[in-house]
Design an enzyme around this catalytic site. Structure first.
Site, PDB file in Angstrom:
ATOM      1  N   MET A   1      -8.784   8.341  -0.175  1.00  0.00           N
ATOM      2  CA  MET A   1      -9.615   8.726   0.976  1.00  0.00           C
ATOM      3  C   MET A   1     -10.178  10.121   0.761  1.00  0.00           C
ATOM      4  O   MET A   1      -9.451  11.016   0.311  1.00  0.00           O
ATOM      5  CB  MET A   1      -8.767   8.747   2.242  1.00  0.00           C
ATOM      6  CG  MET A   1      -8.103   7.432   2.552  1.00  0.00           C
ATOM      7  SD  MET A   1      -7.151   7.573   4.056  1.00  0.00           S
ATOM      8  CE  MET A   1      -6.459   5.929   4.176  1.00  0.00           C
TER       9      MET A   1
ATOM     10  N   ASP B   1      -6.566  -6.156   4.828  1.00  0.00           N
ATOM     11  CA  ASP B   1      -5.882  -4.864   4.771  1.00  0.00           C
ATOM     12  C   ASP B   1      -5.879  -4.242   6.163  1.00  0.00           C
ATOM     13  O   ASP B   1      -6.937  -4.010   6.756  1.00  0.00           O
ATOM     14  CB  ASP B   1      -6.654  -3.967   3.781  1.00  0.00           C
ATOM     15  CG  ASP B   1      -6.034  -2.600   3.582  1.00  0.00           C
ATOM     16  OD1 ASP B   1      -4.942  -2.337   4.125  1.00  0.00           O
ATOM     17  OD2 ASP B   1      -6.657  -1.781   2.863  1.00  0.00           O
TER      18      ASP B   1
ATOM     19  N   MET C   1     -11.469  -5.571   6.056  1.00  0.00           N
ATOM     20  CA  MET C   1     -10.563  -4.638   6.747  1.00  0.00           C
ATOM     21  C   MET C   1     -10.198  -5.240   8.100  1.00  0.00           C
ATOM     22  O   MET C   1     -11.078  -5.634   8.875  1.00  0.00           O
ATOM     23  CB  MET C   1     -11.245  -3.278   6.955  1.00  0.00           C
ATOM     24  CG  MET C   1     -11.402  -2.429   5.705  1.00  0.00           C
ATOM     25  SD  MET C   1      -9.875  -2.074   4.813  1.00  0.00           S
ATOM     26  CE  MET C   1      -8.899  -1.216   6.034  1.00  0.00           C
TER      27      MET C   1
ATOM     28  N   MET D   1     -11.986   4.633  -0.345  1.00  0.00           N
ATOM     29  CA  MET D   1     -12.605   4.960   0.947  1.00  0.00           C
ATOM     30  C   MET D   1     -13.296   6.303   0.778  1.00  0.00           C
ATOM     31  O   MET D   1     -12.879   7.332   1.319  1.00  0.00           O
ATOM     32  CB  MET D   1     -11.527   4.990   2.044  1.00  0.00           C
ATOM     33  CG  MET D   1     -11.112   3.594   2.478  1.00  0.00           C
ATOM     34  SD  MET D   1      -9.571   3.567   3.378  1.00  0.00           S
ATOM     35  CE  MET D   1      -8.424   3.475   2.018  1.00  0.00           C
TER      36      MET D   1
ATOM     37  N   HIS E   1      -1.341  -1.449  -4.170  1.00  0.00           N
ATOM     38  CA  HIS E   1      -2.581  -1.084  -3.479  1.00  0.00           C
ATOM     39  C   HIS E   1      -2.607   0.435  -3.308  1.00  0.00           C
ATOM     40  O   HIS E   1      -1.695   1.026  -2.740  1.00  0.00           O
ATOM     41  CB  HIS E   1      -2.630  -1.790  -2.127  1.00  0.00           C
ATOM     42  CG  HIS E   1      -3.902  -1.579  -1.369  1.00  0.00           C
ATOM     43  ND1 HIS E   1      -5.061  -2.280  -1.638  1.00  0.00           N
ATOM     44  CD2 HIS E   1      -4.203  -0.746  -0.350  1.00  0.00           C
ATOM     45  CE1 HIS E   1      -6.012  -1.888  -0.811  1.00  0.00           C
ATOM     46  NE2 HIS E   1      -5.527  -0.955  -0.016  1.00  0.00           N
TER      47      HIS E   1
ATOM     48  N   SER F   1       0.841  -1.196   0.000  1.00  0.00           N
ATOM     49  CA  SER F   1       0.000   0.000   0.000  1.00  0.00           C
ATOM     50  C   SER F   1       0.876   1.246   0.000  1.00  0.00           C
ATOM     51  O   SER F   1       1.612   1.502   0.960  1.00  0.00           O
ATOM     52  CB  SER F   1      -0.888   0.010   1.247  1.00  0.00           C
ATOM     53  OG  SER F   1      -1.378   1.320   1.455  1.00  0.00           O
TER      54      SER F   1
ATOM     55  N   ASP G   1      -4.731   3.636  -1.944  1.00  0.00           N
ATOM     56  CA  ASP G   1      -5.791   4.030  -1.008  1.00  0.00           C
ATOM     57  C   ASP G   1      -6.266   5.454  -1.283  1.00  0.00           C
ATOM     58  O   ASP G   1      -5.545   6.417  -1.043  1.00  0.00           O
ATOM     59  CB  ASP G   1      -5.251   3.987   0.431  1.00  0.00           C
ATOM     60  CG  ASP G   1      -5.039   2.567   0.916  1.00  0.00           C
ATOM     61  OD1 ASP G   1      -6.009   1.788   0.916  1.00  0.00           O
ATOM     62  OD2 ASP G   1      -3.901   2.235   1.286  1.00  0.00           O
TER      63      ASP G   1
ATOM     64  N   HIS H   1      -8.390   1.058  -3.725  1.00  0.00           N
ATOM     65  CA  HIS H   1      -9.287   0.919  -2.562  1.00  0.00           C
ATOM     66  C   HIS H   1      -9.929   2.278  -2.307  1.00  0.00           C
ATOM     67  O   HIS H   1      -9.272   3.213  -1.845  1.00  0.00           O
ATOM     68  CB  HIS H   1      -8.420   0.451  -1.375  1.00  0.00           C
ATOM     69  CG  HIS H   1      -9.159   0.320  -0.080  1.00  0.00           C
ATOM     70  ND1 HIS H   1      -8.513   0.152   1.120  1.00  0.00           N
ATOM     71  CD2 HIS H   1     -10.487   0.309   0.208  1.00  0.00           C
ATOM     72  CE1 HIS H   1      -9.409   0.053   2.095  1.00  0.00           C
ATOM     73  NE2 HIS H   1     -10.608   0.155   1.570  1.00  0.00           N
TER      74      HIS H   1
HETATM   75  C1  DX5 Z   1      -6.008   1.829   5.803  1.00  0.00           C
HETATM   76  C2  DX5 Z   1      -5.609   1.484   4.401  1.00  0.00           C
HETATM   77  C3  DX5 Z   1      -4.492   0.530   4.313  1.00  0.00           C
HETATM   78  C4  DX5 Z   1      -3.194   0.988   4.942  1.00  0.00           C
HETATM   79  C5  DX5 Z   1      -2.585  -0.226   5.573  1.00  0.00           C
HETATM   80  O1  DX5 Z   1      -7.224   2.450   5.818  1.00  0.00           O
HETATM   81  O2  DX5 Z   1      -6.689   0.923   3.692  1.00  0.00           O
HETATM   82  O3  DX5 Z   1      -4.280   0.069   2.984  1.00  0.00           O
HETATM   83  O4  DX5 Z   1      -2.294   1.544   4.050  1.00  0.00           O
HETATM   84  O5  DX5 Z   1      -1.492   0.165   6.310  1.00  0.00           O
HETATM   85  P1  DX5 Z   1      -0.757  -0.796   7.338  1.00  0.00           P
HETATM   86  O6  DX5 Z   1      -0.276  -2.006   6.573  1.00  0.00           O
HETATM   87  O7  DX5 Z   1       0.342   0.047   7.855  1.00  0.00           O
HETATM   88  O8  DX5 Z   1      -1.758  -1.167   8.403  1.00  0.00           O
HETATM   89 ZN    ZN Z   2      -6.317  -0.062   1.736  1.00  0.00          ZN
END
Ligand code: DX5
Ligand code: ZN
Length: 219
Positions: A36, A174, A136, A67, A32, A7, A34, A65
């Site tokens: 947000m 994740d 998650m 969010m 990956h 990620s 993310d 992903h």
């Molecule tokens: C959190 C993200 C993850 C995050 C995971 O909301 O969706 O993808 O980057 O990070 P680690 O592996 O540090 O928990």
């Molecule tokens: Zn993620």
């Protein structure tokens, strides 16, 4: 099947290109990404321009992903930017069925994510259309948290459900995934592992190799 998806949320954005090359050359399977929006989760990460730039230079599978609230509004744009797979949160969609249908129409792999408190029954209505279910293992929004053990039980439930129904989605986890827990989570039924801090904190190449080693041993 066993896949590692670093990620980039935990990457050093000043050196993003370099660090992506490192994970790719070390043998990571997917990237990956993310996204947000500061509404569905408290943080704002990054969006379209970043994905556009890295797509031009990176041939990896892009696992995006989302969010974000009502992701249906942006699916087409993310698909056009070159996302290979899109994952939406069921809690963020007022019409989950339509949202999944849209992903399928766009020709991307369709994924649905579950927050820690959301039961697996939330995906039943779309399960047979899905390519991926993301469980998650921390509250979405931040990297660097500890895995919540109850979420591993949920992975087991989902694996049992998949077997019973003959659904073909893969199970992704994740949050808080480290080399020390990857075997247990794999045994619970997950095949795709997202890791942020455990990959980008420290020697990236070595971290990818350690995961791969652990994964091969567990497989
Ligand atoms: C959190 C993200 C993850 C995050 C995971 O909301 O969706 O993808 O980057 O990070 P680690 O592996 O540090 O928990
Ligand atoms: Zn993620």
């Amino acid at each position: 099947m066993f896949k590692l998806a670093p990620s980039i949320l935990s990457a050093d954005f000043y050196r993003l290109g370099e660090q992506i090359r490192e994970v790719m050359e070390a043998g990571a399977d997917e990237l990956h990404i993310d996204v947000m929006d500061g509404v569905f989760v408290p943080c704002i990460s990054f969006g379209m321009p970043v994905i556009k730039s890295i797509r031009k230079n990176c041939p990896m599978y892009f696992d995006v992903h989302l969010m974000i609230t009502e992701p249906i509004r942006y699916l087409e744009e993310f698909a056009k930017l070159g996302a290979d797979g899109l994952t939406v949160h069921c809690e963020a969609c007022s019409e989950l069925g339509k949202t999944v249908e849209k992903m399928k129409q766009l020709g991307v792999k369709a994924g649905v994510a579950l927050k820690p408190a959301t039961p697996i029954s939330a995906i039943y209505e779309v399960a047979m259309q899905l390519d991926r279910v993301l469980v998650m293992t921390v509250e979405p929004g931040f990297g660097g948290q500890k895995l919540i053990p109850e979420c591993v039980t949920k992975v087991k439930e989902l694996e049992a459900y998949r077997k019973k129904t003959g659904a073909s989605f893969d199970i992704q986890v994740d949050g808080g995934i480290v080399t020390d827990n990857v075997k247990a989570v794999h045994e619970a039924g997950a095949e795709v592992f997202v890791a942020g801090t455990a990959i980008f904190g420290g020697d990236i190449r070595q971290n990818v190799l350690s995961f791969k080693e652990e994964i091969t041993r567990a497989d």
